[in-house]
Design an enzyme around this catalytic site. Structure first.
Site, short mmCIF file in Angstrom:
data_model
loop_
_atom_site.label_atom_id
_atom_site.label_comp_id
_atom_site.label_asym_id
_atom_site.label_seq_id
_atom_site.Cartn_x
_atom_site.Cartn_y
_atom_site.Cartn_z
N GLY A 158 -5.60 -4.37 7.19
CA GLY A 158 -6.74 -3.39 7.36
C GLY A 158 -7.87 -3.59 8.31
O GLY A 158 -8.41 -2.66 8.98
N THR A 166 0.82 -1.31 0.00
CA THR A 166 -0.05 -0.05 -0.02
C THR A 166 0.78 1.38 -0.17
O THR A 166 1.83 1.25 0.60
CB THR A 166 -0.84 -0.06 1.18
N GLY A 185 -10.79 -2.67 2.79
CA GLY A 185 -9.99 -2.52 3.73
C GLY A 185 -9.88 -1.10 4.64
O GLY A 185 -10.89 -0.22 4.39
N ASP A 186 -9.01 -0.63 5.20
CA ASP A 186 -8.93 0.44 5.74
C ASP A 186 -8.36 1.84 5.02
O ASP A 186 -8.92 2.89 5.41
CB ASP A 186 -7.94 0.65 7.10
N THR A 223 -0.72 2.04 6.83
CA THR A 223 -0.66 0.72 6.04
C THR A 223 -0.44 -0.41 7.13
O THR A 223 0.05 -0.17 8.12
CB THR A 223 0.61 0.80 5.20
N GLY A 224 -1.18 -1.62 6.71
CA GLY A 224 -1.12 -2.86 7.45
C GLY A 224 -2.23 -3.46 7.31
O GLY A 224 -3.10 -3.28 6.39
N ARG A 259 -14.35 -7.18 -0.48
CA ARG A 259 -13.84 -6.75 0.64
C ARG A 259 -13.22 -5.53 0.88
O ARG A 259 -12.66 -5.16 -0.27
CB ARG A 259 -12.61 -7.80 0.92
N1 ASP Z 1 -4.00 -1.64 4.56
C1 ASP Z 1 -4.27 -2.38 3.39
C2 ASP Z 1 -5.59 -3.00 3.60
O1 ASP Z 1 -5.91 -3.78 4.61
C3 ASP Z 1 -3.09 -3.22 3.27
C4 ASP Z 1 -1.55 -2.80 3.22
O2 ASP Z 1 -1.52 -1.62 3.97
O3 ASP Z 1 -0.78 -3.38 2.78
O4 ASP Z 1 -6.26 -3.10 2.49
#
Ligand code: ASP
Length: 310
Positions: A230, A176, A206-207, A227-228, A204
């Site tokens: 989600g 991300t 994410g965040d 990032t992480g 789906r």
């Molecule tokens: N935060 C992103 C998600 O969950 C993934 C990522 O940060 O790599 O979609």
């Protein structure tokens, strides 16, 4: 006149240091530097933070190394579903899109939602219809294809598992992307874009496209891009939590971001990181993983580009 600052990220995660070749590290740093320079030039020339964050994120989306735009991960059905959001701290205007395909720069579509529609968030078919009305060019699947992402998906295909594209696996890559900025007027902005998680279910979200969670900007406090994993960021309401700690409790940018990433996110089991900037051009980039691709530059700090903990 305010001090200017820009920070960008290309994803946080667990990447075993020994797995990174010097050549690959050089490529990542080159693309990070390029994206940082593009955005920073806008700030230096008196441009706005919202233009700077869009420009930096567009360049990261154009790089196949990152999980956003070109190089996005594969969903369970072998497609790419991208999410993005952008926010302007001046008036807290925001735009977001989710579950889109075929568009090179999802961040620009998010900005168009903010500026050219009456809405904040468009998803799926409705977002694609909006893009068509604005004459966006649609790319075929081959534009987004990346062999490493494909192999990551092959390992999970047919299972109920889904994962960050920067998991413990040997061949994993970070993903991300995001940018936060403060311009000469003291205006803050944040932008985030992602392909999401490998083998994620159809639909789906994410965040990254959620305002207040993976992305937030408020001139009174800070601009944040996360990032992480989600699912955990959503439950911890990460970006807005940092802003609230600053606004209601008077915490500094550094104290608020450290508390959220190292305590509050961890308390729900979440892994990842964020980049943040405040109106005094302070920059914070905490993460609770092995590393986070990141780069920053400000009025008083020369360019810094790192992957692992310093
Ligand atoms: N935060 C992103 C998600 O969950 C993934 C990522 O940060 O790599 O979609």
């Amino acid at each position: 006149m305010h001090k200017i600052a820009l920070a960008i990220h290309g994803g946080a995660g667990t990447l075993v240091e020994g797995m990174m070749t010097p050549q690959l590290e050089t490529r990542y740093k080159k693309d990070l530097r390029f994206a940082l320079d593009k955005g920073y030039k806008i700030l230096e020339n008196g441009g706005s933070s919202i233009d700077a964050v869009e420009e930096s994120v567009k360049n990261l989306e154009n790089s196949p190394l990152f999980n956003a735009g070109k190089g996005s991960v594969f969903t369970a059905s072998g497609k790419h579903e991208m999410d993005a959001s952008i926010m302007d701290g001046r008036d807290k205007s925001a735009g977001a899109i989710s579950l889109i395909g075929g568009i090179r720069n999802p961040i620009s579509l998010a900005r168009d939602v903010m500026q050219k529609s009456e809405h904040v968030f468009l998803a799926g078919e409705g977002a694609m219809q909006f893009a068509k009305e604005l004459n966006y060019k649609f790319e075929g699947d081959e534009y987004f294809y990346d062999s490493l992402r494909y192999n990551q998906w092959q390992e999970l295909k047919g299972t109920d598992n889904f994962q960050l594209d920067h998991s413990l696996k040997k061949d994993s890559k970070f993903g991300t992307v995001g940018a936060v900025a403060c311009d000469f007027e003291g205006n803050l902005a944040a932008a985030t874009s992602t392909g999401g998680m490998t083998n994620k279910r159809y639909g789906r979200i994410g965040d990254s496209s959620l305002i207040g969670i993976g992305n937030y900007a408020n001139n009174k406090t800070c601009a944040i891009s996360c990032t992480g994993s989600g699912e955990f960021f959503i439950r911890a309401v990460v970006a807005y939590d940092v802003s609230c700690l600053m606004e209601y409790k008077g915490l500094s940018l550094e104290a608020a971001t450290e508390l959220v990433i190292h305590e509050r996110l961890l308390s729900v089991g979440g892994d990842g990181g964020l980049i943040a900037v405040d109106k005094n051009a302070n920059i914070a980039m905490p993460f609770n993983t092995e590393g986070m691709y990141r780069a920053s530059k400000s009025f008083e700090q020369k360019e810094e580009i790192s992957i692992y903990k310093n």
